[in-house]
Scaffold this active site. Structure first.
Site, mmCIF file in Angstrom:
data_model
loop_
_atom_site.group_PDB
_atom_site.id
_atom_site.type_symbol
_atom_site.label_atom_id
_atom_site.label_comp_id
_atom_site.label_asym_id
_atom_site.label_seq_id
_atom_site.Cartn_x
_atom_site.Cartn_y
_atom_site.Cartn_z
ATOM 1 N N GLY A 188 0.789 -1.221 0.000
ATOM 2 C CA GLY A 188 0.000 0.000 0.000
ATOM 3 C C GLY A 188 0.825 1.275 0.000
ATOM 4 N N CYS B 237 -27.313 -10.000 -16.363
ATOM 5 C CA CYS B 237 -26.773 -9.768 -17.706
ATOM 6 C C CYS B 237 -27.787 -10.242 -18.743
ATOM 7 C CB CYS B 237 -25.441 -10.493 -17.874
ATOM 8 S SG CYS B 237 -24.806 -10.418 -19.560
ATOM 9 N N CYS C 196 -25.773 -13.318 -20.796
ATOM 10 C CA CYS C 196 -25.419 -14.598 -20.182
ATOM 11 C C CYS C 196 -26.241 -14.889 -18.919
ATOM 12 C CB CYS C 196 -23.922 -14.650 -19.855
ATOM 13 S SG CYS C 196 -23.486 -13.730 -18.374
ATOM 14 N N CYS D 256 -22.537 -7.928 -19.199
ATOM 15 C CA CYS D 256 -21.329 -8.029 -18.370
ATOM 16 C C CYS D 256 -20.259 -7.088 -18.883
ATOM 17 C CB CYS D 256 -20.751 -9.452 -18.433
ATOM 18 S SG CYS D 256 -21.753 -10.688 -17.631
ATOM 19 N N CYS E 28 -18.391 -13.256 -19.689
ATOM 20 C CA CYS E 28 -19.703 -13.354 -20.326
ATOM 21 C C CYS E 28 -19.676 -14.417 -21.432
ATOM 22 C CB CYS E 28 -20.084 -11.989 -20.899
ATOM 23 S SG CYS E 28 -21.816 -11.833 -21.356
#
Lengths: 294, 256, 360
Positions: free
Chosen positions: A29, A237, A240, A262, A268
């Site tokens: 970080g 979606c 899909c 997606c 997808c």
């Protein structure tokens, strides 16, 4: 392009970047300054990610590049082609086949593994930048762990809007120490920051590299009574049928008709090939269309 | 009893010019020390050296910390000093703009110190902010307004709330009533006196206004050209000034 | 049925082909050669060399051709190319007192040893469009004079000799390299000058102008402006002595600025400095003014909060390649972020609506 070294950068430069990456992994970080080079693509278009990828790539790698979750957006195509030309590495669209994935604004839906590296393109690495414009000040705030101001921002959001009004580039605290900008991924992706893969963040213009080693603890900042919620569009979606993936909204006609698909195109396609069908999918698995964008 | 603050030989120079020279005093818990003098007398320099805003050239500032007992603040690391500054210490600036975040709501201003020391419950933070706004006589429905929409007196009261919310033990005040109308000053002084008593605060107040110290301070130091020329109990110093400069100061107020 | 948009790859190829065609323009018009650009667009070439930080007129001319005359794009091409070049070492400092000057003027003295030389300047041309240039034709040769022999001392040196201007401290310390180390603050003067000399001409000009209009005014005169060629020398370890490896054209500007001083310190003028590749005098003068403004701390001046005094502001924003890249990146798709904002705004609106209805 044999005039250029493998993956464009000379070995000296790659070593310098690798040192920065190792330091970043050792202090999760923390933003490590590095002498970013001027790349043959504009600052703000992934020069940091490209330099990190260039320093990590080996000839055996299989590279995937996504932008907004898709392999076929123009900037993803451009960066993938850059490495095809300068490094000659194999490329793929399949998340699970890739050894190194460079991304802008998304984390793939499919969980990554310990054998993969995810490289993020970062525009503004400093999570405190829009609270305090001065680098000299923000570095001091990090070193002294003075993060009260970040919560003041979240407090103000709730006071004004009733909820935390940050929807992407949602700040996280890493291993209980550094507050980090996860790059402009939607906050939906934040839980995926705790991953088995090595995650590297490169900011070229701002000359910073930071990292999340595998399985590192990443907590999205929040309040006890206003906990972090990784939200997405409340739909499935239309291609899909997935109701757990992050969705793009597409306007499909002049009357404002819309559909949701997606954002992760590989995910997808994989689902459709496996026989999952959404509301608007043609029956049977269909290959993606071939319409030209030009 | 251990003094909360012991100051020994504090000296600060600006090149050849003296900011403050060889200042020493003890401050006991619950005690309010007033520092008076005309502008340029070194009283603000002294306050800033005490609070760590200025690096003094010499001397000691020993604070009785909760955990480790008396420690020289000047020998502390910066993180330790900053931690002290946002927990046990508070600083009220003359100009509220220097002590407030003008772009942040009143509630956010009061809540910041709580969040800086780890408060993570929005409801609690807001509850404490409301409580403090009430104590400094700011209406609850102003909690989401920014200080830019407040009058000078309200801004100053908000600054006080923001400083006192974490229950500090020592408050530094730099001309807290400066720049306010007389009637507003009186109300603020009243409020400060109440808070100081109620919370048992120790405070160091710098002012050029003898009325402020008469009302708030138990003890008084008079400064001139960087030196303390007279010190003692407030009433004693004001009613029976010994030093010529103090006499001048007191008489000029009486005439005014 | 909806199909996801594909074909980004072909779209890019087509765009490139179209760009090449547009670059060439009407094929009935003869093509520009790189040599023509180098010779006849010399000031554009100079700017690209200066901001590209690479002294190579032919490459700069090529970059201008490739960029269709967009100078920032040309600077970008040069910078990207420069990254790939190996670094053999650094030269000795150039001796601008040894400059073979084409131009040398001072605003602070009427005359000076070595004389004032106007050189090839626009300064006193009347800005009237010259329609003769629309027709092609030969140019009559300009009158010639014998070049002056020997060094041309700096005018500020005369002031320095009398203690009238603040002396710059000599330093043997190797200056930091902006292109090899990350920029960190506070930056020393060498780093600030490096950043300014490759900074965007327009940005540096604007900041310099702001100081003249009172945002940290430092009352500058051009002590001296000189343009000419200097030898570049390098020490080669194998040889053990310095040899000349080439020659560069430079513009150098030294400003004489408002004096400082007090009862104890005698009054002295102060300096600003600009040094830029090629004939680039607008940039060199601007650089000197901004350099001077950034020196407020060391000269004991007040920080007036002016942009030109703010080192972090100036250095973080003067590079046009960084600026243009980041500015233009907002053209890239952001629909994932936008989608998350869209969801949020819809949710906030819905809640506000519900609250309003509940109240009614």
């Amino acid at each position: 392009m044999s005039d250029y070294n493998f993956a464009y950068l000379d070995e000296q430069t790659k070593r310098m970047i690798r040192r920065a990456i190792l330091k970043a992994l050792a202090v999760p970080g923390y933003q490590v300054p590095f002498a970013s080079r001027e790349m043959p693509m504009p600052y703000g278009w992934g020069t940091g990610g490209v330099q990190v990828s260039a320093a990590c790539l080996v000839p055996e790698d299989r590279l995937k590049v996504i932008d907004q979750g898709a392999d076929d957006t123009t900037n993803a195509v451009s960066i993938r082609r850059f490495f095809e030309r300068t490094a000659g590495v194999a490329t793929t669209g399949r998340t699970r086949d890739a050894t190194l994935i460079q991304t802008r604004h998304r984390i793939p839906e499919e969980p990554l593994t310990r054998d993969q590296i995810l490289v993020y393109q970062v525009p503004i690495p400093e999570p405190l930048r829009f609270l305090e414009p001065r680098e000299t000040e923000t570095r001091k705030m990090h070193s002294l762990e003075e993060y009260g101001l970040v919560h003041v921002k979240l407090y103000e959001d709730i006071a004004r809007h009733g909820q935390i009004a940050t929807s992407y580039a949602y700040p996280v605290k890493v291993e209980g120490r550094y507050v980090m900008d996860p790059s402009p991924i939607p906050k939906f992706d934040n839980p995926k920051l705790e991953s088995a893969a090595v995650q590297l963040f490169g900011a070229g213009r701002e000359q910073r590299i930071y990292a999340l080693p595998p399985h590192c603890k990443v907590v999205s900042l929040d309040f006890e009574d206003h906990p972090f919620v990784p939200s997405k569009a409340d739909h499935a979606c239309d291609l899909c049928g997935s109701d757990t993936s992050y969705l793009d909204e597409v306007i499909v006609d002049d009357a404002g008709g819309r559909m949701f698909v997606c954002s992760d195109t590989d995910y997808c396609e994989g689902r459709r090939e496996a026989g999952h069908l959404g509301r608007l999918a043609a029956s049977g698995p269909s290959a993606p269309g071939q319409e030209d964008a030009a | 009893m251990t003094p909360l603050l012991q100051v020994k030989g504090l000296t600060q120079r600006y090149g050849a010019r003296i900011g403050c020279a060889d200042v020493s005093f003890d401050l006991y818990p619950g005690e309010v020390m007033g520092i008076v003098g005309e502008s340029g007398s070194g009283k603000s320099t002294l306050l800033n050296c005490l609070a760590g805003h200025l690096e003094a050239d010499a001397g000691e500032v020993i604070f009785d910390t909760r955990v480790d007992g008396p420690r020289d603040v000047r020998a502390m690391s910066e993180p330790e000093r900053r931690m002290l500054a946002r927990t046990d210490w508070a600083f009220v600036h003359q100009n509220p703009r220097d002590g407030l975040r003008m772009g942040v709501s009143a509630g956010g201003n009061v809540g910041e110190r709580l969040m800086a020391v780890g408060a993570r419950h929005y409801g609690d933070i807001r509850g404490q902010a409301l409580d403090w706004l009430d104590r400094v006589e700011i209406a609850a429905d102003r909690i989401d307004d920014r200080p830019t929409a407040f009058s000078g007196g309200m801004q100053q009261r908000l600054q006080i709330a923001r400083n006192l919310v974490t229950g500090p033990r020592l408050v530094f005040m730099d001309e807290p009533t400066g720049g306010l109308d007389v009637s507003v000053q009186a109300r603020l002084l009243d409020l400060l006196r109440g808070l100081v008593r109620e919370m048992g605060l120790s405070a160091v107040i710098v002012t050029h206004d003898l009325a402020v110290v008469r009302l708030l301070a138990h003890r008084l130091m008079v400064m001139k050209s960087g030196h303390v020329v007279e010190a003692g109990l407030t009433d004693q110093v004001l009613d029976d000034p010994q030093h010529g400069y103090t006499q001048l100061l007191v008489s000029s107020v009486l005439q005014a | 049925m909806y199909v996801a948009v594909k074909g980004g790859e072909r779209a890019i190829e087509n765009a490139h082909a179209w760009l090449a065609e547009e670059r060439r323009g009407d094929p009935a018009v003869p093509e520009l050669s790189v040599a023509q650009i180098r010779e006849q667009m010399a000031l554009a070439v100079n700017r690209v060399m200066a901001e590209g930080s690479l002294y190579d007129p032919d490459l700069a001319a090529l970059a201008i051709k490739q960029a269709r005359g967009d100078l920032i794009e040309a600077v970008f091409l040069i910078r990207a190319y420069r990254t790939t070049l190996p670094r053999f070492g650094s030269s000795l400092p150039v001796e601008t007192a040894q400059m073979r000057c084409d131009r040398r003027i001072s605003a602070t003295f009427k005359d000076a040893p070595g004389g004032q030389v106007l050189g090839p300047t626009f300064d006193y041309t009347h800005r009237l469009l010259d329609f003769k240039l629309a027709a092609e034709g030969d140019v009559a040769p300009a009158p010639q004079a014998a070049p002056q022999a020997g060094p041309v001392p700096h005018i500020t040196d005369f002031l320095n000799r009398d203690g009238l201007i603040q002396t710059e401290e000599q330093s043997e310390e190797a200056p930091p390299d902006l292109t090899r180390q990350p920029l960190e603050f506070p930056a020393n003067r060498a780093l600030r000058l490096q950043s300014l000399t490759r900074g965007d001409e327009g940005f540096v000009l604007g900041l310099a102008y702001s100081t003249q209009r009172g945002y940290a005014r430092n009352h500058a005169f051009v002590g001296e402006l000189r343009i000419g060629r200097v030898a570049v020398e390098m020490e080669v370890p194998e040889l053990g002595f310095a040899i000349q490896i080439g020659e560069v054209e430079l513009t150098e500007c030294e400003t004489v600025n408002q004096f400082s001083g007090s009862k104890t310190e005698p009054a002295q003028f102060t300096r600003g400095y600009g040094l830029v590749f090629g004939q680039t005098e607008r940039k060199a003068i601007s650089m000197a003014l901004v350099d001077r403004a950034l020196r407020w701390r060391e000269l004991g001046e007040d920080n007036l909060g002016a942009a030109a005094q703010d080192e972090e502001f100036v250095l973080s924003h003067c590079d046009n390649i960084q600026a243009t890249g980041f500015l233009e990146h907002i053209k890239l798709p952001h629909y994932v972020d936008f989608q998350s904002e869209l969801e949020l705004v819809r949710r906030l609106r819905a809640e506000a609506e519900a609250a309003r209805e509940a109240a009614e």
